[in-house]
Design a protein around this motif. Structure first.
Motif, PDB file in Angstrom:
ATOM      1  N   ALA A 166     -10.840   2.393   1.071  1.00  0.00           N
ATOM      2  CA  ALA A 166     -10.129   1.195   1.335  1.00  0.00           C
ATOM      3  C   ALA A 166      -8.656   1.667   1.199  1.00  0.00           C
ATOM      4  O   ALA A 166      -8.195   2.288   0.442  1.00  0.00           O
ATOM      5  CB  ALA A 166     -10.553   0.141   0.294  1.00  0.00           C
ATOM      6  N   PRO A 167      -7.866   0.744   2.047  1.00  0.00           N
ATOM      7  CA  PRO A 167      -6.320   0.630   1.827  1.00  0.00           C
ATOM      8  C   PRO A 167      -5.962   0.574   0.403  1.00  0.00           C
ATOM      9  O   PRO A 167      -6.191  -0.434  -0.244  1.00  0.00           O
ATOM     10  CB  PRO A 167      -5.950  -0.182   2.723  1.00  0.00           C
ATOM     11  CG  PRO A 167      -7.113  -0.518   3.800  1.00  0.00           C
ATOM     12  CD  PRO A 167      -8.236  -0.509   2.701  1.00  0.00           C
ATOM     13  N   SER A 168      -4.975   1.378  -0.104  1.00  0.00           N
ATOM     14  CA  SER A 168      -4.314   1.116  -1.335  1.00  0.00           C
ATOM     15  C   SER A 168      -3.163   0.188  -1.323  1.00  0.00           C
ATOM     16  O   SER A 168      -2.768  -0.352  -0.151  1.00  0.00           O
ATOM     17  CB  SER A 168      -3.849   2.744  -2.059  1.00  0.00           C
ATOM     18  OG  SER A 168      -2.757   2.792  -1.254  1.00  0.00           O
ATOM     19  N   SER A 169      -2.615  -0.281  -2.267  1.00  0.00           N
ATOM     20  CA  SER A 169      -1.739  -1.054  -2.466  1.00  0.00           C
ATOM     21  C   SER A 169      -0.336  -0.527  -1.522  1.00  0.00           C
ATOM     22  O   SER A 169       0.718  -1.175  -1.174  1.00  0.00           O
ATOM     23  CB  SER A 169      -1.285  -1.442  -3.809  1.00  0.00           C
ATOM     24  OG  SER A 169      -0.866  -0.457  -4.491  1.00  0.00           O
ATOM     25  N   THR A 170      -0.129   0.924  -1.811  1.00  0.00           N
ATOM     26  CA  THR A 170       0.881   1.471  -1.259  1.00  0.00           C
ATOM     27  C   THR A 170       0.929   1.492   0.397  1.00  0.00           C
ATOM     28  O   THR A 170       1.709   1.962   0.976  1.00  0.00           O
ATOM     29  CB  THR A 170       0.964   2.882  -1.636  1.00  0.00           C
ATOM     30  OG1 THR A 170       0.006   3.761  -1.550  1.00  0.00           O
ATOM     31  CG2 THR A 170       1.276   2.937  -3.164  1.00  0.00           C
ATOM     32  N   ASP A 171      -0.188   1.312   0.895  1.00  0.00           N
ATOM     33  CA  ASP A 171      -0.657   1.140   2.280  1.00  0.00           C
ATOM     34  C   ASP A 171      -0.399  -0.255   2.804  1.00  0.00           C
ATOM     35  O   ASP A 171      -0.350  -0.223   4.145  1.00  0.00           O
ATOM     36  CB  ASP A 171      -1.968   1.216   2.586  1.00  0.00           C
ATOM     37  CG  ASP A 171      -2.488   3.137   2.367  1.00  0.00           C
ATOM     38  OD1 ASP A 171      -1.777   3.732   2.438  1.00  0.00           O
ATOM     39  OD2 ASP A 171      -3.343   3.041   1.843  1.00  0.00           O
ATOM     40  N   THR A 172      -0.070  -1.156   2.040  1.00  0.00           N
ATOM     41  CA  THR A 172       0.173  -2.559   2.536  1.00  0.00           C
ATOM     42  C   THR A 172       1.284  -3.083   2.173  1.00  0.00           C
ATOM     43  O   THR A 172       2.118  -2.999   1.249  1.00  0.00           O
ATOM     44  CB  THR A 172      -1.007  -3.462   1.202  1.00  0.00           C
ATOM     45  OG1 THR A 172      -2.197  -2.995   1.423  1.00  0.00           O
ATOM     46  CG2 THR A 172      -1.143  -4.768   1.539  1.00  0.00           C
ATOM     47  N   VAL A 173       1.611  -4.165   3.207  1.00  0.00           N
ATOM     48  CA  VAL A 173       2.865  -4.875   3.200  1.00  0.00           C
ATOM     49  C   VAL A 173       2.329  -6.559   3.390  1.00  0.00           C
ATOM     50  O   VAL A 173       1.640  -6.716   4.117  1.00  0.00           O
ATOM     51  CB  VAL A 173       3.873  -4.488   4.301  1.00  0.00           C
ATOM     52  CG1 VAL A 173       3.321  -4.826   5.879  1.00  0.00           C
ATOM     53  CG2 VAL A 173       5.098  -5.293   4.094  1.00  0.00           C
ATOM     54  N   LEU A 213       4.813  -7.579  -7.322  1.00  0.00           N
ATOM     55  CA  LEU A 213       3.964  -6.660  -6.356  1.00  0.00           C
ATOM     56  C   LEU A 213       4.590  -5.248  -6.183  1.00  0.00           C
ATOM     57  O   LEU A 213       3.737  -4.382  -6.115  1.00  0.00           O
ATOM     58  CB  LEU A 213       4.081  -7.378  -4.981  1.00  0.00           C
ATOM     59  CG  LEU A 213       3.151  -8.520  -4.927  1.00  0.00           C
ATOM     60  CD1 LEU A 213       3.302  -9.300  -3.392  1.00  0.00           C
ATOM     61  CD2 LEU A 213       1.727  -8.030  -4.798  1.00  0.00           C
ATOM     62  N   ALA A 214       5.962  -5.118  -6.363  1.00  0.00           N
ATOM     63  CA  ALA A 214       6.651  -3.844  -6.256  1.00  0.00           C
ATOM     64  C   ALA A 214       5.971  -3.050  -7.422  1.00  0.00           C
ATOM     65  O   ALA A 214       5.972  -1.841  -7.182  1.00  0.00           O
ATOM     66  CB  ALA A 214       8.129  -4.194  -6.324  1.00  0.00           C
ATOM     67  N   GLY A 215       5.980  -3.738  -8.707  1.00  0.00           N
ATOM     68  CA  GLY A 215       5.637  -3.114  -9.858  1.00  0.00           C
ATOM     69  C   GLY A 215       4.258  -2.467  -9.670  1.00  0.00           C
ATOM     70  O   GLY A 215       3.809  -1.658 -10.347  1.00  0.00           O
ATOM     71  N   LEU A 216       3.409  -3.126  -8.910  1.00  0.00           N
ATOM     72  CA  LEU A 216       1.902  -2.730  -8.547  1.00  0.00           C
ATOM     73  C   LEU A 216       1.976  -1.675  -7.387  1.00  0.00           C
ATOM     74  O   LEU A 216       0.700  -1.521  -7.082  1.00  0.00           O
ATOM     75  CB  LEU A 216       1.202  -3.999  -8.583  1.00  0.00           C
ATOM     76  CG  LEU A 216       1.175  -4.847  -9.725  1.00  0.00           C
ATOM     77  CD1 LEU A 216       0.316  -6.194  -9.441  1.00  0.00           C
ATOM     78  CD2 LEU A 216       0.235  -4.347 -10.873  1.00  0.00           C
ATOM     79  N   GLY A 217       3.011  -1.249  -6.926  1.00  0.00           N
ATOM     80  CA  GLY A 217       2.934  -0.381  -5.692  1.00  0.00           C
ATOM     81  C   GLY A 217       2.895  -1.068  -4.364  1.00  0.00           C
ATOM     82  O   GLY A 217       2.368  -0.171  -3.258  1.00  0.00           O
ATOM     83  N   ALA A 218       3.241  -2.366  -4.092  1.00  0.00           N
ATOM     84  CA  ALA A 218       3.023  -2.768  -2.829  1.00  0.00           C
ATOM     85  C   ALA A 218       4.190  -3.344  -2.320  1.00  0.00           C
ATOM     86  O   ALA A 218       4.971  -4.094  -3.058  1.00  0.00           O
ATOM     87  CB  ALA A 218       1.949  -4.225  -2.912  1.00  0.00           C
ATOM     88  N   ALA A 219       4.542  -3.082  -1.066  1.00  0.00           N
ATOM     89  CA  ALA A 219       5.480  -3.690  -0.248  1.00  0.00           C
ATOM     90  C   ALA A 219       5.533  -5.151   0.140  1.00  0.00           C
ATOM     91  O   ALA A 219       4.419  -5.510   0.236  1.00  0.00           O
ATOM     92  CB  ALA A 219       6.000  -2.718   0.943  1.00  0.00           C
ATOM     93  N   GLU A 255       0.546 -13.417 -12.230  1.00  0.00           N
ATOM     94  CA  GLU A 255      -0.993 -13.815 -11.606  1.00  0.00           C
ATOM     95  C   GLU A 255      -1.213 -14.091 -10.285  1.00  0.00           C
ATOM     96  O   GLU A 255      -2.093 -13.342  -9.402  1.00  0.00           O
ATOM     97  CB  GLU A 255      -1.350 -15.162 -12.394  1.00  0.00           C
ATOM     98  CG  GLU A 255      -1.397 -15.279 -13.826  1.00  0.00           C
ATOM     99  CD  GLU A 255      -1.815 -16.523 -14.412  1.00  0.00           C
ATOM    100  OE1 GLU A 255      -2.885 -17.130 -14.031  1.00  0.00           O
ATOM    101  OE2 GLU A 255      -1.132 -16.726 -15.417  1.00  0.00           O
ATOM    102  N   LEU A 256       0.035 -14.599  -9.491  1.00  0.00           N
ATOM    103  CA  LEU A 256      -0.299 -14.812  -8.176  1.00  0.00           C
ATOM    104  C   LEU A 256      -0.012 -13.198  -7.480  1.00  0.00           C
ATOM    105  O   LEU A 256      -1.013 -12.952  -6.665  1.00  0.00           O
ATOM    106  CB  LEU A 256       0.988 -15.449  -7.540  1.00  0.00           C
ATOM    107  CG  LEU A 256       1.207 -15.361  -6.086  1.00  0.00           C
ATOM    108  CD1 LEU A 256      -0.379 -16.147  -5.393  1.00  0.00           C
ATOM    109  CD2 LEU A 256       2.064 -16.170  -5.779  1.00  0.00           C
ATOM    110  N   ALA A 257       0.629 -12.387  -7.791  1.00  0.00           N
ATOM    111  CA  ALA A 257       0.644 -10.938  -7.343  1.00  0.00           C
ATOM    112  C   ALA A 257      -0.645 -10.309  -7.503  1.00  0.00           C
ATOM    113  O   ALA A 257      -1.304  -9.593  -6.715  1.00  0.00           O
ATOM    114  CB  ALA A 257       1.747  -9.947  -8.131  1.00  0.00           C
ATOM    115  N   ALA A 258      -1.090 -10.582  -8.815  1.00  0.00           N
ATOM    116  CA  ALA A 258      -2.435  -9.902  -9.030  1.00  0.00           C
ATOM    117  C   ALA A 258      -3.532 -10.334  -8.017  1.00  0.00           C
ATOM    118  O   ALA A 258      -4.476  -9.689  -7.641  1.00  0.00           O
ATOM    119  CB  ALA A 258      -2.986 -10.076 -10.256  1.00  0.00           C
ATOM    120  N   ALA A 259      -3.460 -11.677  -7.969  1.00  0.00           N
ATOM    121  CA  ALA A 259      -4.468 -12.240  -7.309  1.00  0.00           C
ATOM    122  C   ALA A 259      -4.366 -11.788  -5.649  1.00  0.00           C
ATOM    123  O   ALA A 259      -5.326 -11.472  -4.919  1.00  0.00           O
ATOM    124  CB  ALA A 259      -4.490 -13.822  -7.035  1.00  0.00           C
TER     125      ALA A 259
END
Length: 281
Positions: free
Chosen positions: A3-10, A31-37, A274-278
């Motif tokens: 599955a795509p990781s957070s670093t693959d996702t924008v 989201l940036a702190g969790l690796g997502a653009a 919480e929103l970012a985690a969801a």
């Protein structure tokens, strides 16, 4: 295949009525702190460059109830094009997730209908879903919406103004409290005061009134998630559930994944982490 990781996702964020791209800042940091653009857009007539009624910033706000909005000519196509432009810029990522809040569900849905190849998933954050009823106003007139707050916030005649107008800078304590209770009741009062001052007064009337038609072969093929806001007083959970159920009946081959957050219509203000985690879930 993994599955795509957070670093693959924008994540491409589309705001709701009277807001702008800045509303997503805290969520985007999380989201940036969790690796997502992520990226966020200002729909036409929104954000810090939005044109304001001429008396809006003047003492007494002359003409606010009657002056025709500079946004009266903004169309649904204009707003949809802004979403499409952002999606095309983001397409170099492996996975593009379109996130729409509230009235932003209209142009986001139409963008996905017109170019489903640009979107890997749509997330509706207490947002309008047009699968069964094509206009946002169609749901605001539903019996399930009868418990909603905020009916006294709208100013003037939207048809004459060409916009749904509110007054975030009102000096009336009762009006300001109704705005807080409707959209931000779980946001700390000192933060709410800053949030409301960043809102703009006009929502182009085309956004809630223009029919948005989506089809199973285009919009309907895009995986979609609905994030319910459990104590939403602007768009009650009964209306959120109605949109989910009607969309699933209309497009049964690709039903919603449903998640729930506690709290108000504005989790980007009250609980951005919480929103970012969801979103990453």
């Amino acid at each position: 295949m993994t599955a795509p990781s957070s670093t693959d996702t924008v994540f491409v964020f589309v705001h709701g009525a009277w807001h702008g791209s800045a509303q997503w800042a805290a969520t985007r940091r999380a989201l940036a702190g969790l690796g997502a653009a992520s990226t966020a857009i200002d729909l036409p007539g929104h954000g810090f460059d939005a044109p304001l009624p001429s008396g809006y910033l003047q003492p007494g706000q002359p003409g606010l109830l009657t002056e025709k909005s500079a946004l009266a000519t903004v169309t649904m196509d204009d707003s949809t094009q802004a979403v499409l432009d952002a999606l095309r810029q983001a397409r170099h990522h492996r996975r593009v997730v379109l996130v729409a809040h509230s009235a932003g569900g209209a142009p986001a849905s139409l963008a996905a209908e017109r170019a489903p190849e640009l979107v890997d998933e749509i997330v509706y954050l207490s947002a309008f879903v047009p699968a069964a009823r094509p206009r946002f106003f169609d749901y605001l007139d539903a019996p399930e919406h009868s418990a909603a707050r905020g009916r006294g916030l709208n100013l003037g005649d939207p048809g004459e103004l060409g916009a749904v107008r509110i007054n975030p800078l009102s000096q009336d304590p009762a009006y300001v409290e109704e705005l807080r209770q409707t959209h931000y009741h779980d946001t700390p009062p000192h933060r709410f005061d800053r949030w409301r001052r960043a809102l703009t007064p006009d929502l182009p009337l085309a956004i809630p009134t223009t029919p948005v038609v989506v089809t199973p072969d285009r919009w309907g093929r895009v995986p979609r998630t609905f994030v319910r806001c459990a104590d939403d007083r602007a768009l009650p959970v009964a209306v959120q559930d109605l949109m989910i159920a009607e969309a699933d009946r209309a497009m049964p081959a690709n039903p919603f994944t449903v998640r729930t957050l506690p709290g108000s219509h504005s989790p980007f203000a009250a609980r951005p982490h919480e929103l970012a985690a969801a979103l990453l879930a």
